[in-house]
Design an enzyme around this catalytic site. Structure first.
Site, PDB file in Angstrom:
ATOM      1  CB  SER A 135      -0.885   0.004   1.256  1.00  0.00           C
ATOM      2  OG  SER A 135      -1.511   1.259   1.446  1.00  0.00           O
ATOM      3  CE1 TYR A 148      -4.142  -1.879   4.777  1.00  0.00           C
ATOM      4  CE2 TYR A 148      -3.376   0.375   4.434  1.00  0.00           C
ATOM      5  CZ  TYR A 148      -3.811  -0.832   3.916  1.00  0.00           C
ATOM      6  OH  TYR A 148      -3.911  -1.008   2.554  1.00  0.00           O
ATOM      7  CE  LYS A 152      -1.524  -3.730   3.316  1.00  0.00           C
ATOM      8  NZ  LYS A 152      -1.550  -4.947   2.467  1.00  0.00           N
TER       9      LYS A 152
END
Length: 255
Positions: A135, A148, A152
């Site tokens: 991402s 997150y 990532k």
């Protein structure tokens, strides 16, 4: 790398980016295996492109090992593995340990397990390709979503390590780092910070992947602005952090 006639495995293929990759790669003449925990939806994608569907829980190393062994014993050597499955966990310091454990397994350890069971086979063959879906949050960060952003970053770091460690042994690695892409993950988050430069469709992301794989390019940036943000970050880290604090106030409700 040419995709025609290649055996390609895609995790998280029941929808979103994974579905977009399956459909796009199939148009290139590849043989596609759609792997997902949601087998009925994966089967629907596979049926539409004349591929194969396999149920796989990427939070389980045993499932990933079984997926690789099943594909190699029935379809042949895996040429390209798209480690695409991932989840979004919102929150910060209050996120429970069990939620950190789950996102860590899915967003990070799944990539480790794929490499553990597949890279030695690829090295023995002298070639192979891994596409990791990370991402833009893995290059920048994600206001309002510590698990997150952290996982990532780790996914990008592991992809870098694979490339620098095995690149001279015929293994190619690309890492996909988009901002917002229309999918179940982004449903309800259309106005989030990740969508600040617009929300792409999965087919747009898949096209960017086809182009990057053809060039054997490491970074896949469907939102080109991400490269500019990376340059700003490395040019003046403190200034960049100041800008990110402003974004955090705007999107994460910080006061």
């Amino acid at each position: 790398m040419e995709l025609k006639d290649k055996v390609i495995v895609i995790t998280g293929a029941a929808g979103g980016i994974g579905k977009g990759l399956a459909e796009r790669f199939a148009r290139e003449g590849a043989r596609i295996v759609c792997a997902d925990l949601n087998l009925p939806e994966a089967q629907a994608v596979a049926d539409a492109i004349k591929g194969k569907a396999v149920k796989c829980d990427v939070s389980s190393e045993d499932d990933i090992q079984a997926l690789i062994e099943t594909v190699e014993s029935t379809l042949g050597p895996i040429d390209l593995f798209c480690a695409n499955a991932g989840i979004l966990t919102l929150g910060g310091l209050e996120v429970p340990d069990e939620d950190w454990d789950r996102i860590w397994k899915i967003n990070v350890m799944s990539h480790v397990w794929v490499a553990r069971h597949l890279v030695p086979k690829m090295v023995e063959r002298g070639h192979g390709y891994i596409l990791t879906t990370a991402s833009a949050a893995g290059l920048l960060n994600q206001p309002g979503a510590a698990p997150y952003g952290v996982t990532k970053h780790a996914a990008v770091g592991f992809a870098e390590w694979l490339s620098l460690t095995y690149g001279n042994q015929g293994i190619r690695v690309s890492v996909l780092c988009p901002q917002a892409v229309r999918s179940e993950m982004t449903r309800g988050h259309e106005n989030s910070v990740a969508a600040i430069d617009g929300m792409l469709e999965p087919e747009d992301v898949a096209q960017a992947c086809v182009e990057a794989i053809a060039e054997e390019r490491f970074l896949v940036l469907p939102h080109p602005q991400v490269l500019d943000y990376m340059r700003l970050k490395t040019a003046d880290y403190d200034r960049w952090l100041g800008g990110m604090r402003k974004l955090n106030q705007q999107f994460a409700g910080e006061t």
